[in-house]
Design a protein around this motif. Structure first.
Motif, PDB file in Angstrom:
ATOM      1  N   SER A   1      19.234 -43.525  10.518  1.00  5.55           N
ATOM      2  CA  SER A   1      20.596 -43.998  10.763  1.00  5.55           C
ATOM      3  C   SER A   1      20.545 -45.349  11.453  1.00  5.55           C
ATOM      4  O   SER A   1      19.906 -45.499  12.492  1.00  5.55           O
ATOM      5  CB  SER A   1      21.348 -42.995  11.642  1.00  5.55           C
TER       6      SER A   1
ATOM      7  N   THR B   1      28.291 -44.195  11.213  1.00  7.73           N
ATOM      8  CA  THR B   1      27.095 -44.137  10.365  1.00  7.73           C
ATOM      9  C   THR B   1      26.276 -42.897  10.690  1.00  7.73           C
ATOM     10  O   THR B   1      25.821 -42.182   9.791  1.00  7.73           O
ATOM     11  CB  THR B   1      26.250 -45.405  10.561  1.00  7.73           C
ATOM     12  N   ARG B   2      26.092 -42.626  11.983  1.00  6.52           N
ATOM     13  CA  ARG B   2      25.352 -41.433  12.385  1.00  6.52           C
ATOM     14  C   ARG B   2      26.118 -40.169  11.984  1.00  6.52           C
ATOM     15  O   ARG B   2      25.511 -39.177  11.547  1.00  6.52           O
ATOM     16  CB  ARG B   2      25.123 -41.448  13.903  1.00  6.52           C
TER      17      ARG B   2
ATOM     18  N   ALA C   1      25.494 -39.607   8.349  1.00 12.02           N
ATOM     19  CA  ALA C   1      24.118 -39.151   8.165  1.00 12.02           C
ATOM     20  C   ALA C   1      23.974 -37.680   8.547  1.00 12.02           C
ATOM     21  O   ALA C   1      23.323 -36.898   7.841  1.00 12.02           O
ATOM     22  CB  ALA C   1      23.169 -40.013   8.994  1.00 12.02           C
ATOM     23  N   ASP C   2      24.582 -37.295   9.668  1.00  8.61           N
ATOM     24  CA  ASP C   2      24.496 -35.901  10.114  1.00  8.61           C
ATOM     25  C   ASP C   2      25.174 -34.954   9.133  1.00  8.61           C
ATOM     26  O   ASP C   2      24.682 -33.842   8.875  1.00  8.61           O
ATOM     27  CB  ASP C   2      25.136 -35.754  11.499  1.00  8.61           C
TER      28      ASP C   2
ATOM     29  N   VAL D   1      15.881 -37.056  13.181  1.00 10.69           N
ATOM     30  CA  VAL D   1      16.719 -38.253  13.071  1.00 10.69           C
ATOM     31  C   VAL D   1      16.029 -39.441  13.724  1.00 10.69           C
ATOM     32  O   VAL D   1      15.540 -39.349  14.852  1.00 10.69           O
ATOM     33  CB  VAL D   1      18.095 -38.027  13.729  1.00 10.69           C
TER      34      VAL D   1
ATOM     35  N   GLU E   1      16.991 -43.045  15.005  1.00  9.47           N
ATOM     36  CA  GLU E   1      18.059 -43.989  15.332  1.00  9.47           C
ATOM     37  C   GLU E   1      17.448 -45.386  15.419  1.00  9.47           C
ATOM     38  O   GLU E   1      16.746 -45.716  16.377  1.00  9.47           O
ATOM     39  CB  GLU E   1      18.712 -43.620  16.664  1.00  9.47           C
TER      40      GLU E   1
ATOM     41  N   VAL F   1      21.040 -44.206   5.908  1.00 12.58           N
ATOM     42  CA  VAL F   1      22.451 -44.596   5.998  1.00 12.58           C
ATOM     43  C   VAL F   1      22.572 -45.854   6.857  1.00 12.58           C
ATOM     44  O   VAL F   1      21.975 -45.946   7.934  1.00 12.58           O
ATOM     45  CB  VAL F   1      23.312 -43.467   6.601  1.00 12.58           C
ATOM     46  N   THR F   2      23.368 -46.803   6.384  1.00 12.94           N
ATOM     47  CA  THR F   2      23.546 -48.067   7.088  1.00 12.94           C
ATOM     48  C   THR F   2      25.020 -48.454   7.153  1.00 12.94           C
ATOM     49  O   THR F   2      25.793 -48.110   6.249  1.00 12.94           O
ATOM     50  CB  THR F   2      22.776 -49.200   6.377  1.00 12.94           C
TER      51      THR F   2
END
Length: 224
Positions: free
Chosen positions: A7, A16-17, A20-21, A37, A39, A76-77
């Motif tokens: 992420s 974004t996070r 992703a989650d 994850v 970060e 994911v961005t």
């Protein structure tokens, strides 16, 4: 089964996070997986140092090793200037050039407007194709107005189902060879040619992925 989420959100909390989650949860609900994850925001200084010195700090080295050892990857961005963020790109710039070979990657992005929804196709997909990853058909883009809507939830579920189906098939193949916990490089290398010589054209609920060789598609076009 190890699923790594990368992420690149810069805020806290981060949309974004969150995306992703939610994708990771949709995947893990369908196939047993240990989710880790990464970060990228927390590794910004280490990434810059690595690009200058060529040596990763311990935290960055651990993150790079986790991505390389993963059975599947969710990346994911946020969108910056109509593309992935510089921090996101920098992380994948310092990863080993063979780390993603044949690895299934589910891509996603977040942005303030639906105008950037094609960032997954014109920026992210070419990046991971260049890294010889196996990029899954469904990408998930979430604009600000998408949160809470049925459309985004459906795309997340569809993408998660695709990744879970692929991981499940890979896991079954590993068990058949007696090496489910630690698939070797040859296993990944055997998958890679599918992304180089063929194209995933559809995902069927019963049969899974349909891979059509480029030569066959070209022959069809010539006939037409």
């Amino acid at each position: 089964m190890k699923l790594v989420v990368v992420s690149a959100g810069i805020g806290s909390p981060s949309s974004t996070r969150l995306l992703a989650d939610r994708i990771a949860a949709a995947t893990a609900a369908r196939v047993p997986a240990e989710v880790e994850v990464v970060e990228v925001r927390d590794l910004a200084a280490e990434i810059a140092q690595h690009m200058v010195t060529g040596f990763p700090a311990p935290r960055l080295a651990a993150a790079l090793d986790a991505v390389a050892a993963a059975d599947g990857l969710i990346a994911v961005t946020p969108v910056f200037s109509a593309s992935y963020s510089g921090l996101f790109k920098s992380f994948f710039d310092v990863i080993d050039k063979d780390a993603l070979t044949g690895k299934p990657v589910l891509i996603g992005a977040t942005g303030g407007s639906a105008r950037h929804s094609l960032v997954t196709e014109h920026a992210m997909r070419p990046l991971f194709t260049y890294l010889r990853a196996l990029v899954l058909p469904t990408a998930v883009y979430a604009a600000s107005e998408d949160w809470g809507g049925d459309g985004l939830a459906q795309r997340i579920e569809r993408a998660g189902a695709e990744l879970a189906r692929f991981l499940g098939r890979s896991d079954a193949s590993d068990r058949a060879t007696g090496d489910a916990a630690h698939p070797d490089v040859d296993t990944a290398a055997a998958i890679a040619p599918r992304s180089l010589t063929g194209a995933i054209t559809s995902v069927d609920e019963e049969t899974g992925f349909t891979v059509v060789p480029f030569a066959e598609k070209l022959a069809e076009l010539r006939v037409r």
